[in-house]
Design a protein around this motif. Sequence first.
Motif, PDB file in Angstrom:
ATOM      1  N   VAL A   1      -0.514   7.345  11.899  1.00 35.59           N
ATOM      2  CA  VAL A   1      -1.839   6.845  11.861  1.00 35.59           C
ATOM      3  C   VAL A   1      -1.977   6.888  10.344  1.00 35.59           C
ATOM      4  O   VAL A   1      -3.174   6.275   9.805  1.00 35.59           O
ATOM      5  N   SER A   2      -1.347   7.510   9.560  1.00 35.63           N
ATOM      6  CA  SER A   2      -1.909   7.791   7.897  1.00 35.63           C
ATOM      7  C   SER A   2      -0.520   7.637   7.093  1.00 35.63           C
ATOM      8  O   SER A   2       0.620   8.261   7.255  1.00 35.63           O
ATOM      9  N   ILE A   3      -0.597   6.812   6.026  1.00 34.35           N
ATOM     10  CA  ILE A   3       0.499   6.735   5.141  1.00 34.35           C
ATOM     11  C   ILE A   3       0.450   8.042   4.520  1.00 34.35           C
ATOM     12  O   ILE A   3       1.863   8.199   4.038  1.00 34.35           O
ATOM     13  N   GLU A   4      -0.389   8.749   4.059  1.00 33.09           N
ATOM     14  CA  GLU A   4      -0.313   9.909   3.385  1.00 33.09           C
ATOM     15  C   GLU A   4       0.445  11.068   3.813  1.00 33.09           C
ATOM     16  O   GLU A   4       1.121  11.927   3.305  1.00 33.09           O
ATOM     17  N   LYS A   5       0.092  11.062   5.210  1.00 35.88           N
ATOM     18  CA  LYS A   5       0.491  12.252   5.972  1.00 35.88           C
ATOM     19  C   LYS A   5       1.653  12.162   6.904  1.00 35.88           C
ATOM     20  O   LYS A   5       2.547  12.990   7.340  1.00 35.88           O
ATOM     21  N   ASP A   6       1.954  10.842   7.586  1.00 37.37           N
ATOM     22  CA  ASP A   6       2.855  10.582   8.323  1.00 37.37           C
ATOM     23  C   ASP A   6       4.149   9.698   8.030  1.00 37.37           C
ATOM     24  O   ASP A   6       5.062   9.335   8.811  1.00 37.37           O
ATOM     25  N   ILE A   7       4.139   9.217   6.666  1.00 36.63           N
ATOM     26  CA  ILE A   7       5.117   8.568   6.305  1.00 36.63           C
ATOM     27  C   ILE A   7       5.860   9.286   5.164  1.00 36.63           C
ATOM     28  O   ILE A   7       5.455   9.831   4.192  1.00 36.63           O
ATOM     29  N   ARG A   8       7.463   9.293   5.228  1.00 38.34           N
ATOM     30  CA  ARG A   8       8.288   9.825   4.073  1.00 38.34           C
ATOM     31  C   ARG A   8       9.212   8.768   3.768  1.00 38.34           C
ATOM     32  O   ARG A   8       9.852   8.195   4.543  1.00 38.34           O
ATOM     33  N   PRO A   9       9.192   8.740   2.408  1.00 39.91           N
ATOM     34  CA  PRO A   9      10.095   7.745   1.830  1.00 39.91           C
ATOM     35  C   PRO A   9      11.396   8.012   1.583  1.00 39.91           C
ATOM     36  O   PRO A   9      11.607   9.125   1.101  1.00 39.91           O
TER      37      PRO A   9
ATOM     38  N   LYS B   1       5.097  17.254  -0.512  1.00 47.52           N
ATOM     39  CA  LYS B   1       5.698  16.398  -1.717  1.00 47.52           C
ATOM     40  C   LYS B   1       6.529  17.199  -2.696  1.00 47.52           C
ATOM     41  O   LYS B   1       6.659  17.147  -3.667  1.00 47.52           O
ATOM     42  N   ALA B   2       7.205  18.235  -2.092  1.00 48.71           N
ATOM     43  CA  ALA B   2       7.974  19.304  -3.066  1.00 48.71           C
ATOM     44  C   ALA B   2       9.008  18.648  -3.974  1.00 48.71           C
ATOM     45  O   ALA B   2       8.741  18.970  -5.340  1.00 48.71           O
ATOM     46  N   PHE B   3       9.468  17.646  -3.486  1.00 50.01           N
ATOM     47  CA  PHE B   3      10.669  16.933  -4.278  1.00 50.01           C
ATOM     48  C   PHE B   3      10.112  16.039  -5.225  1.00 50.01           C
ATOM     49  O   PHE B   3      10.454  15.628  -6.418  1.00 50.01           O
ATOM     50  N   ASP B   4       9.138  15.361  -4.694  1.00 48.73           N
ATOM     51  CA  ASP B   4       8.479  14.239  -5.625  1.00 48.73           C
ATOM     52  C   ASP B   4       7.831  14.754  -6.774  1.00 48.73           C
ATOM     53  O   ASP B   4       7.407  14.066  -7.625  1.00 48.73           O
ATOM     54  N   LEU B   5       7.285  16.195  -6.528  1.00 47.16           N
ATOM     55  CA  LEU B   5       6.350  16.717  -7.699  1.00 47.16           C
ATOM     56  C   LEU B   5       7.314  17.623  -8.504  1.00 47.16           C
ATOM     57  O   LEU B   5       6.589  18.502  -9.389  1.00 47.16           O
ATOM     58  N   ILE B   6       8.449  17.433  -8.521  1.00 50.29           N
ATOM     59  CA  ILE B   6       9.343  18.165  -9.443  1.00 50.29           C
ATOM     60  C   ILE B   6       8.929  17.790 -10.920  1.00 50.29           C
ATOM     61  O   ILE B   6       9.263  16.728 -11.190  1.00 50.29           O
ATOM     62  N   ASN B   7       8.789  18.684 -11.698  1.00 41.63           N
ATOM     63  CA  ASN B   7       8.664  18.138 -13.161  1.00 41.63           C
ATOM     64  C   ASN B   7       9.952  18.316 -13.746  1.00 41.63           C
ATOM     65  O   ASN B   7      10.780  19.276 -13.972  1.00 41.63           O
TER      66      ASN B   7
ATOM     67  N   VAL C   1       2.099   9.514  -6.085  1.00 40.52           N
ATOM     68  CA  VAL C   1       2.220  11.004  -5.863  1.00 40.52           C
ATOM     69  C   VAL C   1       2.801  11.649  -7.178  1.00 40.52           C
ATOM     70  O   VAL C   1       2.121  12.791  -7.392  1.00 40.52           O
ATOM     71  N   SER C   2       3.784  11.101  -7.778  1.00 46.19           N
ATOM     72  CA  SER C   2       4.183  11.611  -9.252  1.00 46.19           C
ATOM     73  C   SER C   2       3.859  10.959 -10.327  1.00 46.19           C
ATOM     74  O   SER C   2       4.322  11.248 -11.368  1.00 46.19           O
ATOM     75  N   ASP C   3       2.830  10.283 -10.251  1.00 45.94           N
ATOM     76  CA  ASP C   3       2.270   9.516 -11.689  1.00 45.94           C
ATOM     77  C   ASP C   3       1.868  10.193 -12.655  1.00 45.94           C
ATOM     78  O   ASP C   3       1.649   9.835 -13.889  1.00 45.94           O
ATOM     79  N   HIS C   4       1.262  11.360 -12.315  1.00 44.80           N
ATOM     80  CA  HIS C   4       0.702  12.185 -13.517  1.00 44.80           C
ATOM     81  C   HIS C   4       1.636  13.081 -14.144  1.00 44.80           C
ATOM     82  O   HIS C   4       1.363  13.682 -15.100  1.00 44.80           O
TER      83      HIS C   4
ATOM     84  N   THR D   1       0.694  -1.175  -0.160  1.00 38.93           N
ATOM     85  CA  THR D   1      -0.018  -0.047   0.011  1.00 38.93           C
ATOM     86  C   THR D   1       0.795   1.388   0.104  1.00 38.93           C
ATOM     87  O   THR D   1       0.521   2.170  -0.834  1.00 38.93           O
ATOM     88  N   MET D   2       2.166   1.149   0.687  1.00 40.87           N
ATOM     89  CA  MET D   2       2.701   2.508   0.670  1.00 40.87           C
ATOM     90  C   MET D   2       3.545   2.597  -0.502  1.00 40.87           C
ATOM     91  O   MET D   2       3.715   3.780  -1.070  1.00 40.87           O
ATOM     92  N   ASN D   3       3.954   1.353  -1.096  1.00 37.66           N
ATOM     93  CA  ASN D   3       4.553   1.171  -2.338  1.00 37.66           C
ATOM     94  C   ASN D   3       3.803   2.194  -3.509  1.00 37.66           C
ATOM     95  O   ASN D   3       4.223   2.845  -4.098  1.00 37.66           O
ATOM     96  N   ASP D   4       2.409   1.680  -3.408  1.00 40.42           N
ATOM     97  CA  ASP D   4       1.160   2.130  -4.523  1.00 40.42           C
ATOM     98  C   ASP D   4       1.251   3.779  -4.176  1.00 40.42           C
ATOM     99  O   ASP D   4       1.163   4.432  -5.293  1.00 40.42           O
ATOM    100  N   PHE D   5       1.193   4.186  -2.937  1.00 35.66           N
ATOM    101  CA  PHE D   5       0.966   5.423  -2.626  1.00 35.66           C
ATOM    102  C   PHE D   5       2.169   6.342  -3.183  1.00 35.66           C
ATOM    103  O   PHE D   5       2.294   7.605  -3.773  1.00 35.66           O
ATOM    104  N   PHE D   6       3.401   5.928  -2.789  1.00 39.06           N
ATOM    105  CA  PHE D   6       4.763   6.587  -3.373  1.00 39.06           C
ATOM    106  C   PHE D   6       4.751   6.926  -4.623  1.00 39.06           C
ATOM    107  O   PHE D   6       5.276   7.673  -5.385  1.00 39.06           O
TER     108      PHE D   6
END
Length: 274
Positions: free
Chosen positions: A183-191, A262-268, A86-89, A78-83
Amino acid sequence: MSGDLNQAKILRNKFNRAASKLKYNFYQTQIAAMHESGSHDWWKHMKTIMGLKTNGKSCMQGLANKTTDGDCGLLANTMNDFFVSVSDHLPRLNKSHKVFDVNEELPDQYMISVCTTFKALESVKANKTTGHDNIPAWVLRNYANVLAPPLTAIFNNSLREGVLPVEWKMANVIPLPKTSSPVSIEKDIRPISLTPIAAKVFESIIMKWVDETIEGEIDAKQFWGISGTSTTDVLVELVHMWYKATEKLNSYVRVVMLDFSKAFDLINHHLLLD
């Protein structure tokens, strides 16, 4: 229960005052001992004092209990899918996108010498965490004289072809909790991505070229990623600015802090290269 209630309150207040004084003296002593520490050690000790440092036990089981019915394997997927999502678009770089024209000769200034690679390998920290290739940092450091020539050949060939070895793009992704009880993958976990150390050595050499290229073009208030600066410089700059702003009578300071999610993950990457 029986006894003098007023006397009990007096003794309780004395005890609380004594406890507060002892606690204050303890923390003062701890902080005084940290004055000679660097910023890294200072923050490390501060996290321990404030109770932000975990006891080493994994907190992922608690997150698994909350999100995947206790299944840690499902939590990892689930974590892997979320990570990834984030930048899939963002538009991907295709193989034809080259920084250099591969049909042209690579400029001499961008050819890496064996000496440069040797110095970079020698500067690798022996306890640096390795990537998926499982080559320890101490091996690269202790045998720099043997490994420098073949690695230099790989580095230069990579530059000529404009392609990074696929193995060096792979990473072990470690989910790092931002809090002691996530308590949340989206808010509390940093890859945190652990790439091979050889790739990081290559990156460090490239970064020196980048630093030389952008030197003088970066805002003086930019501290991150600039050689010779640290979070200490940021704090000194801010405190100086605030003190200067409050020198006048009845003046005050308002501080607004912005955090890009997610600043670094969203770099174009297309925009970055342009």
